[in-house]
Design an enzyme around this catalytic site. Structure first.
Site, mmCIF file in Angstrom:
data_model
loop_
_atom_site.group_PDB
_atom_site.id
_atom_site.type_symbol
_atom_site.label_atom_id
_atom_site.label_comp_id
_atom_site.label_asym_id
_atom_site.label_seq_id
_atom_site.Cartn_x
_atom_site.Cartn_y
_atom_site.Cartn_z
ATOM 1 N N HIS A 20 0.842 -1.201 0.000
ATOM 2 C CA HIS A 20 0.000 0.000 0.000
ATOM 3 C C HIS A 20 0.885 1.263 0.000
ATOM 4 C CE1 HIS A 20 -3.058 2.909 0.998
ATOM 5 N NE2 HIS A 20 -2.501 3.169 2.161
ATOM 6 N N HIS B 263 3.281 7.394 5.125
ATOM 7 C CA HIS B 263 2.064 8.077 5.564
ATOM 8 C C HIS B 263 1.237 7.358 6.628
ATOM 9 C CE1 HIS B 263 -0.059 5.531 2.622
ATOM 10 N NE2 HIS B 263 -1.137 5.791 3.313
ATOM 11 N N GLU C 86 -0.096 6.378 12.539
ATOM 12 C CA GLU C 86 -1.453 5.924 12.817
ATOM 13 C C GLU C 86 -1.506 4.421 13.102
ATOM 14 O OE1 GLU C 86 -3.840 8.007 12.982
ATOM 15 O OE2 GLU C 86 -5.753 6.970 12.650
ATOM 16 N N ASP C 87 -0.756 3.648 12.340
ATOM 17 C CA ASP C 87 -0.945 2.198 12.351
ATOM 18 C C ASP C 87 0.189 1.371 12.941
ATOM 19 O OD1 ASP C 87 -3.319 2.673 11.104
ATOM 20 O OD2 ASP C 87 -2.613 2.220 9.082
ATOM 21 N N ASP D 136 -3.264 7.883 -1.634
ATOM 22 C CA ASP D 136 -3.653 6.884 -0.637
ATOM 23 C C ASP D 136 -5.061 6.363 -0.955
ATOM 24 O OD1 ASP D 136 -3.761 5.621 2.045
ATOM 25 O OD2 ASP D 136 -5.129 7.258 2.534
ATOM 26 N N ASP E 13 -19.582 12.575 -28.081
ATOM 27 C CA ASP E 13 -18.162 12.820 -27.808
ATOM 28 C C ASP E 13 -17.578 11.786 -26.855
ATOM 29 O OD1 ASP E 13 -19.672 13.657 -25.757
ATOM 30 O OD2 ASP E 13 -18.697 15.595 -25.507
HETATM 31 MN MN MN Z 1 -2.992 4.668 3.707
#
Ligand code: MN
Length: 488
Positions: A47, A71, A75-76, A137, A258
């Site tokens: 990821h 990123h 958090e994780d 993300d 179109d």
């Molecule tokens: Mn993420």
């Protein structure tokens, strides 16, 4: 996806850049996420790599791509933002922090969520790179939606269509916008998606290809005669936009003329107009569909000439004429501006983005296809505002210098009146402490407390808190006076 793919893609746009930091960030992320797996069963690091890769595709700078790799760490994983700052410096830590804050917003019904996100996105306009990382993300999350339960899948898809893709459009990052939209379309309206896809891929493609080839040959010969170097590409419009058109105008697929368009890239602006002249001399233009976005660019900065002509066999064909630079801008939006600025000028100039964004948003406000949120928000107010979170994840915007008391009254008058102390980011704080952007604020109340403290008037910043304090003080004075008035 591997880190070498990310690095080599990054080097395409930045041949001289030192990419050691990318490798370091990768190693760090591998370590941090080592034991984690995605819902799909893939190692979590995939990821991070995919997010970083999308960022290289939209020409993010080194810090953006590094932050893309990192990123999800605070958090994780067990690793903290402080460790990121220690290893990768403050600039990258600030970007990662921005992403972490965005993910703190919890989903609490689409209306409130949207309002919250709007505010956050605008606050983050201070450093747009945060938003670019969030888009990357989200795009990878969308691409891996299949492993989630139906309900969650649809929720994420709806959210993306309502919040992320309009903002991507606003910023002119059409490439991301379309990719996100087609995936969402597939998950929200699987039947319709399949039907359109079939028409596209099976029924129409061959026919279109022959037609396009005819147009290419005729036009190509004329352009050669005129000694204009050119590139012609044809592209099908993305499925979701066809679907919307069919809905809006209540037409069938065959009537959406179109669904494909030819894009012609020429060296300079003069060539754009010459090419337009050649096209119009070959085929009769539909005057209603001619747009000169070079003379009058779209509010988000988009430039190009658009015309629809009655081509061979009288079938309509849409042309978009652009220079190379315009083409890059159209694909990458704001990110492309960065790229050109960085190439041409010093890094300081390249960071001047917020003013430009503000300008874009200001003009966008006046156009018809703008989303209502632009109308609601006065941008000139924004740089004096901060955004703080309630423990439930709601976002409140307050003026700079606001205190927990201002926050309390913004949430509810009773919470203001009954406030006794505050927790800022889980730490006990004074009621007059200045709040900072992104703070998580919790007000401790005492239900028995009936009226505010007169001293609060000395430090509150918002007019509404001030008025409510005065009002409630008056009430309580009246209340206490009443006690002395004999009942008759
Ligand atoms: Mn993420």
């Amino acid at each position: 996806m591997t880190i070498s793919q990310v690095i080599s893609k990054f080097k395409e746009n930045n041949p001289k850049a030192d990419t050691a930091m990318l490798q370091l960030a990768y190693d760090f992320a591998v370590k941090a996420h080592s034991s984690q797996k995605r819902k799909s069963g893939e190692p979590y690091i995939q990821h991070c790599l995919h997010t970083a890769f999308v960022l290289t595709q939209i020409k993010g700078d080194l810090e953006t791509v590094v932050a893309g790799l990192l990123h999800d760490i605070p958090e994780d994983t067990e690793y903290t933002l402080a460790e990121i700052e220690k290893n990768f410096g403050q600039e990258i830590a600030v970007l990662v922090e921005g992403i972490t804050k965005l993910s703190k917003i919890k989903y609490r019904g689409i209306e409130r969520y949207r309002e919250s996100l709007r505010k956050m996105f605008l606050a983050m306009a201070k450093d747009l790179r945060v938003i670019l990382i969030k888009f990357a993300d989200r795009l990878h999350n969308l691409r891996t939606l299949d492993s989630l339960p139906l309900e969650k899948r649809q929720r994420i898809a709806r959210e993306t269509l309502e919040i992320y893709s309009p903002i991507a459009g606003l910023l002119g990052i059409y490439r991301l916008k379309w990719q996100m939209e087609d995936i969402c379309f597939k998950h929200l309206y699987p039947e319709e998606y399949k039907k359109l896809e079939y028409k596209y891929e099976v029924e129409k493609k061959l026919e279109h290809n022959q037609y396009i080839q005819k147009v290419k040959n005729t036009l190509g010969a004329k352009l050669k005669e005129a000694k204009i170097p050119f590139q012609i590409t044809s592209r099908f419009k993305h499925l979701y936009s066809i679907y919307l058109k069919m809905q809006k105008k209540d037409r069938k697929f065959d009537e959406i003329y179109d669904v494909f368009a030819l894009r012609i890239i020429v060296p300079n602006i003069a060539d754009c107009y010459k090419t337009l002249g050649i096209i119009h001399s070959l085929w009769r233009p539909n005057p209603i569909r001619f747009k000169d976005y070079i003379a009058v660019p779209k509010p988000n900065g988009y430039r190009g000439l658009h015309t629809t002509v009655f081509g061979p066999e009288n079938s309509p064909a849409e042309f978009q004429i652009r220079t190379k630079e315009m083409d890059e801008e159209a694909k990458y939006g704001i990110a492309a501006h960065w790229y050109y600025k960085i190439k041409g000028k010093s890094d300081d100039d390249a960071r001047q983005q917020p003013a430009w964004v503000k300008e874009v948003l200001k003009i966008q406000k006046e156009t018809e296809d703008t989303h209502d949120f632009i109308k609601q928000i006065k941008f000139d107010v924004f740089h004096d505002r901060i955004f703080v979170f309630s423990p439930k994840g709601d976002v409140f915007d307050l003026p700079q210098g606001a205190t927990p008391i201002d926050f309390a009254y913004t949430v509810h008058t009773d919470i203001g009146n009954q406030a006794v102390s505050a927790l800022i980011n889980d730490k006990i704080a004074q009621l007059d402490q200045e709040l900072k952007n992104g703070d998580l604020v919790e007000i401790i109340t005492d239900k028995k407390r009936k009226s505010p403290n007169r001293d609060w008037l000395k430090f509150v910043k918002t007019a509404s808190a001030r008025n409510k304090i005065k009002q409630n003080l008056r009430h309580s004075v009246l209340d206490s006076l009443k006690r002395y008035i004999p009942k008759i």
